[in-house]
Design a protein around this motif. Structure first.
Motif, PDB file in Angstrom:
ATOM      1  N   ALA A 103      13.773   6.551   5.837  1.00  0.00           N
ATOM      2  CA  ALA A 103      14.033   5.633   4.723  1.00  0.00           C
ATOM      3  C   ALA A 103      14.104   6.387   3.396  1.00  0.00           C
ATOM      4  N   ALA A 104      13.279   7.420   3.241  1.00  0.00           N
ATOM      5  CA  ALA A 104      13.319   8.219   2.013  1.00  0.00           C
ATOM      6  C   ALA A 104      14.623   9.001   1.909  1.00  0.00           C
ATOM      7  N   LEU A 105      15.101   9.517   3.015  1.00  0.00           N
ATOM      8  CA  LEU A 105      16.372  10.243   3.010  1.00  0.00           C
ATOM      9  C   LEU A 105      17.546   9.319   2.704  1.00  0.00           C
ATOM     10  N   VAL A 106      17.546   8.154   3.316  1.00  0.00           N
ATOM     11  CA  VAL A 106      18.660   7.219   3.133  1.00  0.00           C
ATOM     12  C   VAL A 106      18.708   6.698   1.702  1.00  0.00           C
ATOM     13  N   THR A 107      17.566   6.521   1.066  1.00  0.00           N
ATOM     14  CA  THR A 107      17.542   5.978  -0.293  1.00  0.00           C
ATOM     15  C   THR A 107      17.586   7.060  -1.376  1.00  0.00           C
ATOM     16  N   SER A 108      17.670   8.310  -0.968  1.00  0.00           N
ATOM     17  CA  SER A 108      17.708   9.412  -1.932  1.00  0.00           C
ATOM     18  C   SER A 108      19.123   9.617  -2.458  1.00  0.00           C
TER      19      SER A 108
ATOM     20  N   LEU B  98       0.829  -1.205   0.000  1.00  0.00           N
ATOM     21  CA  LEU B  98       0.000   0.000   0.000  1.00  0.00           C
ATOM     22  C   LEU B  98       0.866   1.258   0.000  1.00  0.00           C
ATOM     23  N   ALA B  99       1.916   1.286   0.817  1.00  0.00           N
ATOM     24  CA  ALA B  99       2.823   2.438   0.837  1.00  0.00           C
ATOM     25  C   ALA B  99       3.523   2.590  -0.505  1.00  0.00           C
ATOM     26  N   TRP B 100       3.894   1.473  -1.111  1.00  0.00           N
ATOM     27  CA  TRP B 100       4.542   1.504  -2.427  1.00  0.00           C
ATOM     28  C   TRP B 100       3.585   2.074  -3.473  1.00  0.00           C
ATOM     29  N   ALA B 101       2.327   1.669  -3.406  1.00  0.00           N
ATOM     30  CA  ALA B 101       1.341   2.179  -4.362  1.00  0.00           C
ATOM     31  C   ALA B 101       1.116   3.686  -4.167  1.00  0.00           C
ATOM     32  N   VAL B 102       1.031   4.125  -2.909  1.00  0.00           N
ATOM     33  CA  VAL B 102       0.834   5.560  -2.647  1.00  0.00           C
ATOM     34  C   VAL B 102       2.009   6.362  -3.187  1.00  0.00           C
ATOM     35  N   MET B 103       3.215   5.891  -2.940  1.00  0.00           N
ATOM     36  CA  MET B 103       4.393   6.608  -3.438  1.00  0.00           C
ATOM     37  C   MET B 103       4.518   6.502  -4.954  1.00  0.00           C
ATOM     38  N   GLY B 104       4.067   5.401  -5.515  1.00  0.00           N
ATOM     39  CA  GLY B 104       4.078   5.258  -6.967  1.00  0.00           C
ATOM     40  C   GLY B 104       3.115   6.218  -7.640  1.00  0.00           C
ATOM     41  N   VAL B 105       1.937   6.404  -7.051  1.00  0.00           N
ATOM     42  CA  VAL B 105       0.974   7.364  -7.589  1.00  0.00           C
ATOM     43  C   VAL B 105       1.526   8.785  -7.510  1.00  0.00           C
ATOM     44  N   ALA B 106       2.280   9.072  -6.453  1.00  0.00           N
ATOM     45  CA  ALA B 106       2.887  10.399  -6.304  1.00  0.00           C
ATOM     46  C   ALA B 106       4.187  10.537  -7.093  1.00  0.00           C
ATOM     47  N   ARG B 107       4.524   9.511  -7.831  1.00  0.00           N
ATOM     48  CA  ARG B 107       5.706   9.497  -8.712  1.00  0.00           C
ATOM     49  C   ARG B 107       7.016   9.698  -7.967  1.00  0.00           C
ATOM     50  N   VAL B 108       7.146   9.012  -6.858  1.00  0.00           N
ATOM     51  CA  VAL B 108       8.413   8.989  -6.137  1.00  0.00           C
ATOM     52  C   VAL B 108       9.280   7.921  -6.790  1.00  0.00           C
ATOM     53  N   ARG B 109      10.462   8.326  -7.219  1.00  0.00           N
ATOM     54  CA  ARG B 109      11.358   7.381  -7.881  1.00  0.00           C
ATOM     55  C   ARG B 109      11.910   6.390  -6.870  1.00  0.00           C
ATOM     56  N   ARG B 110      12.039   5.162  -7.286  1.00  0.00           N
ATOM     57  CA  ARG B 110      12.505   4.051  -6.452  1.00  0.00           C
ATOM     58  C   ARG B 110      11.715   3.959  -5.159  1.00  0.00           C
ATOM     59  N   ALA B 111      10.401   3.990  -5.309  1.00  0.00           N
ATOM     60  CA  ALA B 111       9.517   3.940  -4.138  1.00  0.00           C
ATOM     61  C   ALA B 111       9.608   2.597  -3.426  1.00  0.00           C
ATOM     62  N   TRP B 112       9.972   1.554  -4.121  1.00  0.00           N
ATOM     63  CA  TRP B 112      10.043   0.237  -3.499  1.00  0.00           C
ATOM     64  C   TRP B 112      11.099   0.208  -2.398  1.00  0.00           C
ATOM     65  N   GLN B 113      12.179   0.975  -2.555  1.00  0.00           N
ATOM     66  CA  GLN B 113      13.209   1.005  -1.518  1.00  0.00           C
ATOM     67  C   GLN B 113      12.681   1.646  -0.236  1.00  0.00           C
TER      68      GLN B 113
END
Length: 142
Positions: free
Chosen positions: A105-110, A52-67
């Motif tokens: 997690a978003a900061l570390v994977t950015s 669900l979090a991956w889908a939300v971030m995917g809709v918002a077009r966050v790159r590499r949301a799976w990480q």
């Protein structure tokens, strides 16, 4: 770009936390056969929250949301397992903590942060994960 990534990740973390808190935890079954239920149910609920979090971030077009979707629950698990003295987290604390875990997690994977900053941010999480999750698994009774 990093601010947007962090805001979306925090929002996705709150959505994932809402998913986890809505699962009924009592009344599933009775007896000795219920020992295996948490072994199956907990990973399924966490997987649903990750997807669900991956889908939300995917809709918002966050790159590499799976990480971020995979890293957020690991950070939350490390934190909650280390602070396991708080058996039941008040919801007032739970949602902001999970959102902060997803932001981390978003900061570390950015790619926007230098490698040294990412290592510095993830190092305490690795220590907390080892101390709160792996050590009790390796040394029972601790």
């Amino acid at each position: 770009m990093v601010l947007r990534r962090c805001l979306v990740a925090g929002g996705a973390g709150v959505v994932a936390a809402l998913t986890v808190t809505q699962v009924p935890t009592t009344g599933w079954c009775t007896g000795g056969g219920c020992v295996l239920l948490p072994v199956v149910l907990v990973p399924l609920v966490v997987l649903a929250a990750v997807l669900l979090a991956w889908a939300v971030m995917g809709v918002a077009r966050v790159r590499r949301a799976w990480q971020v979707a995979l890293g957020g629950p690991l950070v939350a698990l490390a934190l909650t397992a280390t602070l396991s003295g708080m058996r039941t987290w008040p919801l007032v604390l739970y949602f902001p903590v999970v959102a902060a875990c997803y932001v981390l997690a978003a900061l570390v994977t950015s790619d926007a942060l230098p490698q040294a900053w990412r290592v510095a941010l993830v190092s305490p999480v690795v220590v907390l994960f080892g101390w709160g999750v792996l050590l009790p698994l390796l040394v029972p009774g601790l």
